[in-house]
Design a protein around this motif. Structure first.
Motif, PDB file in Angstrom:
ATOM      1  N   HIS A 245       0.857  -1.183   0.000  1.00 33.66           N
ATOM      2  CA  HIS A 245       0.000   0.000   0.000  1.00 33.66           C
ATOM      3  C   HIS A 245       0.895   1.235   0.000  1.00 33.66           C
ATOM      4  O   HIS A 245       1.658   1.450   0.953  1.00 33.66           O
ATOM      5  N   ASP A 246       0.823   2.015  -1.033  1.00 38.47           N
ATOM      6  CA  ASP A 246       1.669   3.206  -1.155  1.00 38.47           C
ATOM      7  C   ASP A 246       1.216   4.262  -0.144  1.00 38.47           C
ATOM      8  O   ASP A 246       0.224   4.954  -0.348  1.00 38.47           O
ATOM      9  N   LEU A 247       1.975   4.400   0.945  1.00 34.43           N
ATOM     10  CA  LEU A 247       1.640   5.353   2.013  1.00 34.43           C
ATOM     11  C   LEU A 247       2.598   6.538   2.063  1.00 34.43           C
ATOM     12  O   LEU A 247       2.586   7.293   3.037  1.00 34.43           O
ATOM     13  N   ARG A 248       3.400   6.742   1.029  1.00 32.94           N
ATOM     14  CA  ARG A 248       4.425   7.792   1.087  1.00 32.94           C
ATOM     15  C   ARG A 248       3.818   9.160   1.375  1.00 32.94           C
ATOM     16  O   ARG A 248       4.288   9.897   2.259  1.00 32.94           O
ATOM     17  N   GLY A 249       2.774   9.516   0.626  1.00 30.92           N
ATOM     18  CA  GLY A 249       2.172  10.826   0.836  1.00 30.92           C
ATOM     19  C   GLY A 249       1.591  10.983   2.227  1.00 30.92           C
ATOM     20  O   GLY A 249       1.739  12.033   2.870  1.00 30.92           O
ATOM     21  N   LEU A 250       0.932   9.939   2.714  1.00 29.82           N
ATOM     22  CA  LEU A 250       0.318  10.013   4.041  1.00 29.82           C
ATOM     23  C   LEU A 250       1.370  10.070   5.138  1.00 29.82           C
ATOM     24  O   LEU A 250       1.200  10.784   6.134  1.00 29.82           O
ATOM     25  N   MET A 251       2.478   9.345   4.956  1.00 29.32           N
ATOM     26  CA  MET A 251       3.497   9.342   6.010  1.00 29.32           C
ATOM     27  C   MET A 251       4.226  10.673   6.119  1.00 29.32           C
ATOM     28  O   MET A 251       4.796  10.982   7.172  1.00 29.32           O
ATOM     29  N   PHE A 252       4.216  11.453   5.049  1.00 28.93           N
ATOM     30  CA  PHE A 252       4.832  12.776   5.117  1.00 28.93           C
ATOM     31  C   PHE A 252       3.784  13.874   5.308  1.00 28.93           C
ATOM     32  O   PHE A 252       4.127  15.057   5.292  1.00 28.93           O
ATOM     33  N   ASP A 253       2.539  13.509   5.484  1.00 26.74           N
ATOM     34  CA  ASP A 253       1.461  14.467   5.732  1.00 26.74           C
ATOM     35  C   ASP A 253       1.353  14.700   7.236  1.00 26.74           C
ATOM     36  O   ASP A 253       0.991  13.786   7.986  1.00 26.74           O
ATOM     37  N   PRO A 254       1.675  15.897   7.726  1.00 22.92           N
ATOM     38  CA  PRO A 254       1.676  16.129   9.183  1.00 22.92           C
ATOM     39  C   PRO A 254       0.291  16.079   9.807  1.00 22.92           C
ATOM     40  O   PRO A 254       0.161  15.964  11.028  1.00 22.92           O
ATOM     41  N   ASP A 255      -0.752  16.165   8.990  1.00 19.41           N
ATOM     42  CA  ASP A 255      -2.111  16.154   9.535  1.00 19.41           C
ATOM     43  C   ASP A 255      -2.702  14.746   9.597  1.00 19.41           C
ATOM     44  O   ASP A 255      -3.410  14.409  10.545  1.00 19.41           O
ATOM     45  N   TYR A 256      -2.408  13.910   8.605  1.00 18.22           N
ATOM     46  CA  TYR A 256      -3.044  12.593   8.570  1.00 18.22           C
ATOM     47  C   TYR A 256      -2.627  11.746   9.763  1.00 18.22           C
ATOM     48  O   TYR A 256      -3.453  11.191  10.477  1.00 18.22           O
ATOM     49  N   TYR A 257      -1.334  11.622   9.997  1.00 24.29           N
ATOM     50  CA  TYR A 257      -0.845  10.869  11.150  1.00 24.29           C
ATOM     51  C   TYR A 257      -0.526  11.769  12.335  1.00 24.29           C
ATOM     52  O   TYR A 257      -0.021  11.294  13.340  1.00 24.29           O
ATOM     53  N   GLU A 258      -0.820  13.057  12.209  1.00 18.85           N
ATOM     54  CA  GLU A 258      -0.543  14.041  13.262  1.00 18.85           C
ATOM     55  C   GLU A 258       0.880  13.904  13.788  1.00 18.85           C
ATOM     56  O   GLU A 258       1.121  13.737  14.989  1.00 18.85           O
ATOM     57  N   GLY A 259       1.812  13.946  12.878  1.00 19.13           N
ATOM     58  CA  GLY A 259       3.205  13.808  13.248  1.00 19.13           C
ATOM     59  C   GLY A 259       3.820  12.593  12.591  1.00 19.13           C
ATOM     60  O   GLY A 259       3.153  11.836  11.897  1.00 19.13           O
ATOM     61  N   PRO A 260       5.107  12.358  12.826  1.00 16.11           N
ATOM     62  CA  PRO A 260       5.827  11.328  12.071  1.00 16.11           C
ATOM     63  C   PRO A 260       5.890   9.966  12.742  1.00 16.11           C
ATOM     64  O   PRO A 260       6.754   9.164  12.405  1.00 16.11           O
ATOM     65  N   TRP A 261       4.972   9.653  13.677  1.00 14.40           N
ATOM     66  CA  TRP A 261       5.162   8.426  14.459  1.00 14.40           C
ATOM     67  C   TRP A 261       5.263   7.192  13.583  1.00 14.40           C
ATOM     68  O   TRP A 261       6.090   6.316  13.846  1.00 14.40           O
ATOM     69  N   ARG A 262       4.437   7.097  12.534  1.00 15.24           N
ATOM     70  CA  ARG A 262       4.512   5.897  11.699  1.00 15.24           C
ATOM     71  C   ARG A 262       5.769   5.899  10.840  1.00 15.24           C
ATOM     72  O   ARG A 262       6.416   4.869  10.669  1.00 15.24           O
ATOM     73  N   ARG A 263       6.118   7.056  10.322  1.00 13.43           N
ATOM     74  CA  ARG A 263       7.327   7.140   9.490  1.00 13.43           C
ATOM     75  C   ARG A 263       8.577   6.827  10.309  1.00 13.43           C
ATOM     76  O   ARG A 263       9.546   6.252   9.791  1.00 13.43           O
ATOM     77  N   LEU A 264       8.573   7.204  11.590  1.00 10.24           N
ATOM     78  CA  LEU A 264       9.749   6.973  12.420  1.00 10.24           C
ATOM     79  C   LEU A 264      10.060   5.489  12.591  1.00 10.24           C
ATOM     80  O   LEU A 264      11.218   5.120  12.823  1.00 10.24           O
ATOM     81  N   TRP A 265       9.051   4.640  12.470  1.00 12.55           N
ATOM     82  CA  TRP A 265       9.350   3.210  12.553  1.00 12.55           C
ATOM     83  C   TRP A 265      10.228   2.754  11.389  1.00 12.55           C
ATOM     84  O   TRP A 265      10.908   1.726  11.481  1.00 12.55           O
ATOM     85  N   HIS A 266      10.249   3.515  10.316  1.00 11.38           N
ATOM     86  CA  HIS A 266      11.124   3.185   9.189  1.00 11.38           C
ATOM     87  C   HIS A 266      12.579   3.550   9.479  1.00 11.38           C
ATOM     88  O   HIS A 266      13.466   3.210   8.700  1.00 11.38           O
ATOM     89  N   THR A 267      12.831   4.233  10.588  1.00 14.16           N
ATOM     90  CA  THR A 267      14.204   4.493  11.023  1.00 14.16           C
ATOM     91  C   THR A 267      14.677   3.462  12.039  1.00 14.16           C
ATOM     92  O   THR A 267      15.827   3.520  12.473  1.00 14.16           O
ATOM     93  N   ARG A 268      13.804   2.525  12.417  1.00 13.04           N
ATOM     94  CA  ARG A 268      14.120   1.612  13.520  1.00 13.04           C
ATOM     95  C   ARG A 268      14.176   0.147  13.102  1.00 13.04           C
ATOM     96  O   ARG A 268      14.918  -0.633  13.709  1.00 13.04           O
ATOM     97  N   LEU A 269      13.369  -0.241  12.143  1.00 17.02           N
ATOM     98  CA  LEU A 269      13.226  -1.645  11.785  1.00 17.02           C
ATOM     99  C   LEU A 269      13.467  -1.866  10.297  1.00 17.02           C
ATOM    100  O   LEU A 269      13.217  -0.981   9.487  1.00 17.02           O
ATOM    101  N   ARG A 270      13.897  -3.084   9.953  1.00 10.87           N
ATOM    102  CA  ARG A 270      14.103  -3.436   8.547  1.00 10.87           C
ATOM    103  C   ARG A 270      13.088  -4.476   8.066  1.00 10.87           C
ATOM    104  O   ARG A 270      13.067  -4.816   6.888  1.00 10.87           O
TER     105      ARG A 270
END
Length: 485
Positions: A245-270
């Motif tokens: 599921h292409d979530l790139r736009g949503l993960m960089f949208d500060p309103d949809y996730y109200e911050g980067p919490w979901r995107r930050l998991w991409h800095t932690r896990l492979r």
């Protein structure tokens, strides 16, 4: 299908910065520290370091014996029968704010309390409750941990958790310790030791802890489930599920996730961050934890390029996301083995351009089903290598879909079917369709795929969370319609 609530990480620290800002600034540096030890079982740091990225050490790091059981199994344990199910909802963003409508639409359900640090969201949710003709719910808005006060109430039977992933484990734990059954959005936790702790808590407190896997209640999924159990696919051999599921736009949208919490998991896990939607339905087809179990997982991941390229093209240079270093594989592919020798393929990809697909495939000695688009080929119905029309098998629809042909709510109605069935089992005092063992099994690929990728695909043992209970056949989502009397 997304936990897109406001994260408690946004709340201010004493220095005036939110914990989210602290995490954002430390994203790249923290990625390595949240690796093998934090995500595996309770392995000493020295052992984890010694295992390295290759060889069998990393595989062995996750194979410790099951901890001693602290209570009797929760397999086959029914809910207490009740005329009204009293619900408390924690997290009122996009997911929780819409799911409350479904709880309110079901007879015999009362929303007693709602909780979210954002007061406006809590007020809107409370207004929905009174508009539905129910008494005004109690509201909990006093910071990150006010959910603890909601869980302490004596007039709540079930707590629904729809918050960022970071909080799922703590909230589920708190609910059970306060005597509440709890349902959690995906994933139930992201650490192996926490998955075991949820099993132990459920057994000790005698409270059910469920992964609210809505895709198990999709119309296609339930139809295939009934056909599989009736032998239409013959002896089952393989299946596949995904969250592509292409979530790139949503993960960089500060309103949809109200911050980067979901995107930050991409800095932690492979590994596979979100296996549940694909894994749950296939596990049901194969009666995982109900006569078979998953034993090993081997995972492989591509380079992490998609989010960085998207940031380059769409985000201004001053955006805080430029401080993040992404390590999550753009596409993760895992092969899962079962005790009966079957194979399940799982995929995860939310950072490259492609149409949405959960794959949803099942194959056996008499034929195969594949979704996206739905198509079927089984003997003796089909010949000449031509796919058949899956719509012609509507007679195999589950009774829930026959009874609720046009259900309200999102995701094609599967959300409503899931909530209706869960509330029905609670009102009638039935065994839930799935339990804590399913929740942790469907989530276990998160930490284990990460470990396998770090070990160059080395197989990781999947714990037997049932402690042997999987050997006995039992019911699940393929239920019979109950009597309301």
């Amino acid at each position: 299908m997304h936990d897109n609530e406001r994260s408690p990480l946004d709340s201010p620290e004493p220095d005036g910065h939110s914990r989210r800002e602290v995490l954002r600034n430390a994203g790249a540096a923290g990625a390595a520290g949240l690796g093998l030890v934090a995500l595996g079982s309770s392995v000493p740091a020295q052992a984890a370091e010694a295992s390295g990225a290759g060889g069998s050490g990393a595989a062995e790091a996750t194979t410790a014996a099951a901890p001693a059981r602290q209570g009797d199994t929760m397999i086959g344990v029914p809910f207490e029968r009740r005329s009204t199910v009293r619900v408390g909802i924690v997290g009122l963003g996009n997911r929780g704010g819409s799911m409350i409508d479904l709880f309110l639409a079901i007879p015999g359900v009362q929303v007693v309390a709602v909780c979210d640090p954002v007061k406006d969201k809590t007020a809107k949710a409370a207004a929905k409750v009174t508009a539905a003709g129910q008494p005004a719910p109690a509201t909990y808005v006093k910071g990150d941990h006010d959910f603890e006060n909601l869980c302490k109430r004596g007039d709540i039977d079930f707590v629904y958790v729809a918050t960022p992933w970071d909080w799922h484990f703590e909230m589920a734990k708190t609910a059970m310790l306060n005597g509440k059954h709890v349902g959690v959005e995906c994933p139930v936790s992201l650490q192996l030791d926490q998955l075991w702790e949820l099993v132990d808590l459920s057994e000790r407190t005698r409270r059910h802890c469920m992964q609210l896997e809505n895709c198990c209640y999709g119309r296609n999924e339930m139809r295939v489930l009934r056909m599989a159990h009736a032998g239409k696919f013959g002896e089952l051999l393989h299946g596949a599920g995904a969250y592509n599921h292409d979530l790139r736009g949503l993960m960089f949208d500060p309103d949809y996730y109200e911050g980067p919490w979901r995107r930050l998991w991409h800095t932690r896990l492979r590994g596979d961050l979100y296996p549940n939607h694909g894994f749950g339905p296939v596990a049901n087809y194969m009666d995982i934890n109900r006569g078979d179990r998953v034993t090993h997982i081997s995972s492989f991941g591509t380079p992490a390029l998609g989010l960085a390229e998207y940031r380059e093209e769409h985000m201004p240079k001053g955006d805080p996301s430029w401080k993040e270093t992404y390590i999550e594989s753009d596409r993760t592919i895992s092969l899962v083995q079962t005790a009966k020798g079957r194979v399940i393929r799982l995929e995860h990809d939310v950072s490259t351009p492609h149409p949405y697909s959960r794959i949803n495939q099942l194959g056996g000695t008499k034929g195969v089903f594949e979704d996206y688009p739905a198509r079927i080929y089984i003997e003796p119905d089909h010949t000449n290598d031509a796919w058949g029309d899956f719509a012609k098998y509507a007679d195999w629809d589950h009774w829930l879909w026959k009874e609720h042909a046009n259900p309200p709510g999102g995701h094609g109605g599967m959300d409503y079917i899931m909530v209706f069935r869960l509330m029905q089992t609670m009102r009638l005092g039935l065994v839930p369709d799935f339990d804590v063992y399913d929740a942790v099994t469907w989530t276990s690929p998160v930490p284990l795929s990460h470990l396998s990728i770090k070990a160059k695909g080395a197989p990781q043992q999947i714990p037997d969370f049932t402690r042997g209970g999987w050997r006995k056949a039992r019911g699940g989502v393929n239920s019979e319609k109950p009597s309301e009397t």
